[in-house]
Write a protein that holds these residues in place. Sequence first.
Motif, PDB file in Angstrom:
ATOM      1  N   SER A 193     116.179  19.981  21.453  1.00 27.93           N
ATOM      2  CA  SER A 193     115.797  20.326  19.995  1.00 27.93           C
ATOM      3  C   SER A 193     114.531  21.328  19.909  1.00 27.93           C
ATOM      4  O   SER A 193     114.053  21.632  20.888  1.00 27.93           O
ATOM      5  CB  SER A 193     115.300  18.921  19.123  1.00 27.93           C
ATOM      6  N   PHE A 194     114.394  21.709  18.745  1.00 23.84           N
ATOM      7  CA  PHE A 194     113.491  22.981  18.663  1.00 23.84           C
ATOM      8  C   PHE A 194     112.190  22.161  18.308  1.00 23.84           C
ATOM      9  O   PHE A 194     111.499  22.374  19.446  1.00 23.84           O
ATOM     10  CB  PHE A 194     113.862  23.547  17.168  1.00 23.84           C
ATOM     11  N   LYS A 195     111.793  21.333  17.446  1.00 23.89           N
ATOM     12  CA  LYS A 195     110.553  20.971  17.268  1.00 23.89           C
ATOM     13  C   LYS A 195     110.296  19.206  17.241  1.00 23.89           C
ATOM     14  O   LYS A 195     109.267  18.675  17.189  1.00 23.89           O
ATOM     15  CB  LYS A 195     109.668  21.786  16.463  1.00 23.89           C
ATOM     16  N   ASN A 196     111.465  18.802  16.688  1.00 25.16           N
ATOM     17  CA  ASN A 196     111.328  17.358  16.441  1.00 25.16           C
ATOM     18  C   ASN A 196     112.283  16.426  17.421  1.00 25.16           C
ATOM     19  O   ASN A 196     113.051  16.997  18.256  1.00 25.16           O
ATOM     20  CB  ASN A 196     112.163  17.104  15.105  1.00 25.16           C
ATOM     21  N   LEU A 213     111.877  22.174  22.667  1.00 29.69           N
ATOM     22  CA  LEU A 213     111.614  23.478  23.242  1.00 29.69           C
ATOM     23  C   LEU A 213     110.147  24.112  22.526  1.00 29.69           C
ATOM     24  O   LEU A 213     109.609  24.811  23.561  1.00 29.69           O
ATOM     25  CB  LEU A 213     112.736  24.563  23.065  1.00 29.69           C
ATOM     26  N   SER A 214     109.860  23.718  21.485  1.00 32.43           N
ATOM     27  CA  SER A 214     108.384  24.102  21.078  1.00 32.43           C
ATOM     28  C   SER A 214     107.744  23.085  20.041  1.00 32.43           C
ATOM     29  O   SER A 214     108.446  23.029  18.842  1.00 32.43           O
ATOM     30  CB  SER A 214     108.700  25.517  20.540  1.00 32.43           C
ATOM     31  N   LYS A 215     106.940  22.411  20.455  1.00 33.87           N
ATOM     32  CA  LYS A 215     106.335  21.257  19.518  1.00 33.87           C
ATOM     33  C   LYS A 215     105.731  22.246  18.186  1.00 33.87           C
ATOM     34  O   LYS A 215     105.677  21.552  17.034  1.00 33.87           O
ATOM     35  CB  LYS A 215     105.180  20.648  20.239  1.00 33.87           C
ATOM     36  N   ASN A 216     105.330  23.272  18.639  1.00 38.58           N
ATOM     37  CA  ASN A 216     104.621  24.132  17.291  1.00 38.58           C
ATOM     38  C   ASN A 216     105.485  24.879  16.463  1.00 38.58           C
ATOM     39  O   ASN A 216     105.350  25.549  15.656  1.00 38.58           O
ATOM     40  CB  ASN A 216     103.604  24.876  18.029  1.00 38.58           C
ATOM     41  N   GLY A 217     106.890  24.714  16.884  1.00 35.82           N
ATOM     42  CA  GLY A 217     107.883  25.316  16.031  1.00 35.82           C
ATOM     43  C   GLY A 217     107.706  26.981  16.228  1.00 35.82           C
ATOM     44  O   GLY A 217     108.000  27.838  15.212  1.00 35.82           O
ATOM     45  N   SER A 218     107.542  27.230  17.439  1.00 32.80           N
ATOM     46  CA  SER A 218     107.658  28.864  17.609  1.00 32.80           C
ATOM     47  C   SER A 218     108.941  29.021  18.545  1.00 32.80           C
ATOM     48  O   SER A 218     109.426  28.752  19.538  1.00 32.80           O
ATOM     49  CB  SER A 218     106.500  29.404  18.681  1.00 32.80           C
ATOM     50  N   LEU A 219     109.740  30.129  17.993  1.00 36.35           N
ATOM     51  CA  LEU A 219     110.846  30.545  18.493  1.00 36.35           C
ATOM     52  C   LEU A 219     110.717  31.439  19.855  1.00 36.35           C
ATOM     53  O   LEU A 219     111.662  31.350  20.633  1.00 36.35           O
ATOM     54  CB  LEU A 219     111.850  31.393  17.600  1.00 36.35           C
TER      55      LEU A 219
END
Length: 325
Positions: free
Chosen positions: A254-257, A270-276
Motif C-alpha cells: 500500500s501507499f501510506k495506509n 511504501l511511504s508512511k509520509n505519503g511521498s511518491l
Amino acid sequence: MFTTEIGTNIEKASNLLQEGNVVAVPTETVYGLAANALNPAAVAKIFEAKNRPYFNPLIIHLASVNEIEKYAYIDEISMQLANEFMPGPLTLLLNKKNIVPDMVTAGSNKVAIRIPDHPLLIELLHKVNFPLAAPSANAFGYVSPVTSQHVLQGLQGKIPYILDGGKCNVGLESTIVEVNENGETILHRTGGLAIETIEIFLGKPLIRPLQQHNLSPQTSGQLKSHYATTTPLIQGNVTELIQQNSDKKVGIISFKNQYQQVAKQHQFVLSKNGSLTEAAQNLFDVMRHLDTLDYDIILAENFPDEGLGKAINDRLKRAQYTQKD
Ligand code: AMP
Ligand code: MG
C-alpha cells in the motif's frame, strides 16, 4: 560459470569490461548489467546472462551530455531536454550514428541514450572510455534490482562482478522519450522522471503511448508482462480484494495506509509520509521481499495517478500479467 563477486573496485570492473565481459553496475534508477556498447560480442553476453530476447534494444550510458553527438544525431528540443535533465532518470531515443552496433539497437536506426546520475558509474565510464550498454541487471521479465544483493539473487554464477554502489536512489527505470520530426515529444515509458516535470519544462503535454501508433510494441519498456513477481499480483481496490481472497494468504502493498482486516506483518507500506518519491524507492525492494514470503497472492493498491505514482502504477499493472510474452 563464474564466481560472482561483489565489491567497490572500479579498476576491476573496468578491466573486466575492457576484456569484453559484463559487469553489474549501480545507477540512480536500478542496477544495470553493463558491457562495452561498441563490442557486439560483449553486448551478446548481456542478452545471454539475462535470458533477454535479442529483439529487445538496450539503453547506452554515457559519462556526459557532450558525448551524445558521438553516437547519435540530436535535435534542438532533445538537446534542451538533455541539458535540463541529464544526468538523471531520463532516456532520449535518437537517430543513431553508424558507430553504434545493431546488436545494441536490435536493428533499429534509433538508439536510446542516458547519462546516469551515480558517482561510481560516472567514474567507471570515464575510466573505460567507451559507452556502456546496460539493461536492468535481473533475469528477463522479473522485478528490477535496486541493491547488489538483488543482482546476486538473480544472476549469481552468470556474471563475474557486481560493482556495489548502495541502494538505488530513484528505484524505478528511466523515463523514455523521443522528439519526432514535428517537434512533438513522445512518451515511450513512464519512469523515474515525472511526466509533469518534463511537460512543465516543455510547456506542452507529452504524446502518450496510447495516442500514438504502435511503435516498437515488442520492446520491454512496453511489454504487457514485465517486472513481474513469481507470486501472482493483483492491483485494485484492496478492501474489496481482501474480501474476494479471504481464503488465501495475502500480502499487501500500500501507499501510506494499513488495512484493519489483515494482520500488520503482512502489510507493506511504501511511504508512511505519503511521498511518491519514497514509495518509488521502496517498490521493487518490497515486491522482491514479498515474493520470498509464502503468500498465495500479493494485493497492491492503485497509487495516486500523478508524478511518480504514474510509473508505480505502470509497473504494478505489468507485474499482474504472469504469462511472459
Ligand atoms: P530496460 O529493459 O529497462 O533496459 O529498458 C530498455 C527499453 O528502452 C527497451 O525495452 C525499450 O522500451 C527502450 N529502448 C531502448 N532502445 C530502444 C530503441 N532503439 N528503440 C526503441 N526503444 C528502445
Ligand atoms: Mg529491465
